[in-house]
Design an enzyme around this catalytic site. Structure first.
Site, mmCIF file in Angstrom:
data_model
loop_
_atom_site.group_PDB
_atom_site.id
_atom_site.type_symbol
_atom_site.label_atom_id
_atom_site.label_comp_id
_atom_site.label_asym_id
_atom_site.label_seq_id
_atom_site.Cartn_x
_atom_site.Cartn_y
_atom_site.Cartn_z
ATOM 1 N N ASP A 1 -21.173 -30.651 -35.478
ATOM 2 C CA ASP A 1 -22.132 -29.870 -35.819
ATOM 3 C C ASP A 1 -21.560 -28.312 -36.062
ATOM 4 O OD1 ASP A 1 -24.198 -31.416 -35.406
ATOM 5 O OD2 ASP A 1 -24.755 -30.952 -33.438
ATOM 6 N N LYS B 1 -25.762 -28.161 -39.671
ATOM 7 C CA LYS B 1 -26.972 -27.777 -40.295
ATOM 8 C C LYS B 1 -27.170 -26.352 -40.439
ATOM 9 C CE LYS B 1 -29.026 -32.100 -38.350
ATOM 10 N NZ LYS B 1 -28.275 -31.993 -37.235
ATOM 11 N N MET C 1 -33.291 -21.933 -28.947
ATOM 12 C CA MET C 1 -33.619 -21.779 -30.110
ATOM 13 C C MET C 1 -34.938 -20.747 -30.126
ATOM 14 S SD MET C 1 -33.463 -25.520 -31.756
ATOM 15 C CE MET C 1 -33.927 -26.442 -30.349
#
Ligand code: SAH
Length: 275
Positions: free
Chosen positions: A55, A77, A194
């Site tokens: 990642d 991503k 997040m």
């Protein structure tokens, strides 16, 4: 030079049980960033893998130390070169079926907001064997290196973890903000990942549902990285403080009285020095 380095390399003494298995996908947690916080098992599996799909949050230092023969694929991503989840899933299956020992390396723990659960289901549906190597989640590491105990006998006996992505405006928000607010007001620690971009809305939602504006909050950015930073505030001041300090992802927010515990130990706490 390369030749002599090869000669110096000690024989691998990795026990068979901890070697990456051919034809298998290993969902491995990389920890919050500092390579020293990889588990020993994760290190062993990585060193014996044929291919590692990692990642964006997995740091360069972690993959640059892998054997030269290991294929390393960045499927991070980040918006610019995003690999869709479906493509990642397909590549994992393809390589495992070709007989490779595959590692899917994820930041923190693979099953904590890492979509590891979806990958596991995808593999299971296709009868592709997989293994899980848990990692040190930022949920644990970020408060830890900041000197904030997630639980404390006198202050908090419960911890709730949420994703800031589930904004209060989202119609089908999986989060019950009234219940979360009750939780915090009754002394539970709240950890939010997040949540940088949605900080204002989420803080407002807590306060609208009755949480005291004086409740302490800390934002831990890039925990265990060289440029780790902690911003301490209250719910009333945090949005302005975060904007002034330009707090940016990855960051983990910790809300609750445990945050104030840090104030008393801060001067003596040694900074976390990453590898
Ligand atoms: N599986 C990961 C979480 C992935 S979601 C884990 O267990 O840690 C990504 C979020 O994790 C980021 O937005 C941030 O909130 C948090 N995060 C990841 N690495 C972090 C770090 N080094 N410091 C602070 N927060 C981090």
């Amino acid at each position: 030079m390369t030749g002599s380095r090869e000669a110096e390399r000690p024989e691998p003494s990795i026990p068979a049980r901890a070697q990456a298995e051919p034809g298998t996908v290993h969902l491995v947690g990389a920890g919050p960033g500092d390579p020293d916080l990889l588990t020993v098992r994760a290190r062993w599996v990585l060193e014996t893998a044929d291919v590692v799909f990692h990642d964006a949050l997995v740091r360069e230092a972690m993959v640059s130390s892998l054997p030269k023969s290991t294929e390393v694929v960045d499927v991070g991503k980040r918006v610019e070169h995003k690999t869709p989840q479906s493509a990642i899933n397909e590549r994992l299956v393809e390589r495992a079926r070709a007989g490779d020992a595959v590692v899917r390396l994820k930041g923190g723990d693979p099953f904590v907001y890492g979509r590891g659960g979806e990958e596991a289901s995808y593999l299971a549906e296709r009868d592709v064997p997989f293994a899980v190597v848990p990692g040190v989640s930022s949920v644990i590491a970020a408060p830890g290196v900041a000197g904030i105990p997630l639980t404390h006998r006198d202050v908090a006996s419960r911890v709730t973890v949420i994703t800031g992505h589930e904004t209060p405006e989202k119609e089908e928000s999986a989060l019950d903000w009234a219940a979360l607010a009750d939780d915090v007001a009754s002394g539970a620690t709240l950890v939010m990942v997040m949540g940088v971009r949605t900080l204002d809305r989420n803080v407002a939602a807590l306060c609208e549902h009755g949480v005291d504006g004086e409740t302490p909050i800390a934002l831990v950015e890039r925990a265990t990285w060289a440029d780790q930073r902690v911003t301490r505030a209250t719910l009333s001041t945090v949005v302005d403080r975060a904007a002034a300090a330009d707090v940016s992802p990855p960051a983990t927010a910790i809300v609750g009285d445990v945050v104030a515990h840090r104030d008393a130990i801060e001067d003596v706490l040694r900074p976390f020095e990453p590898a």
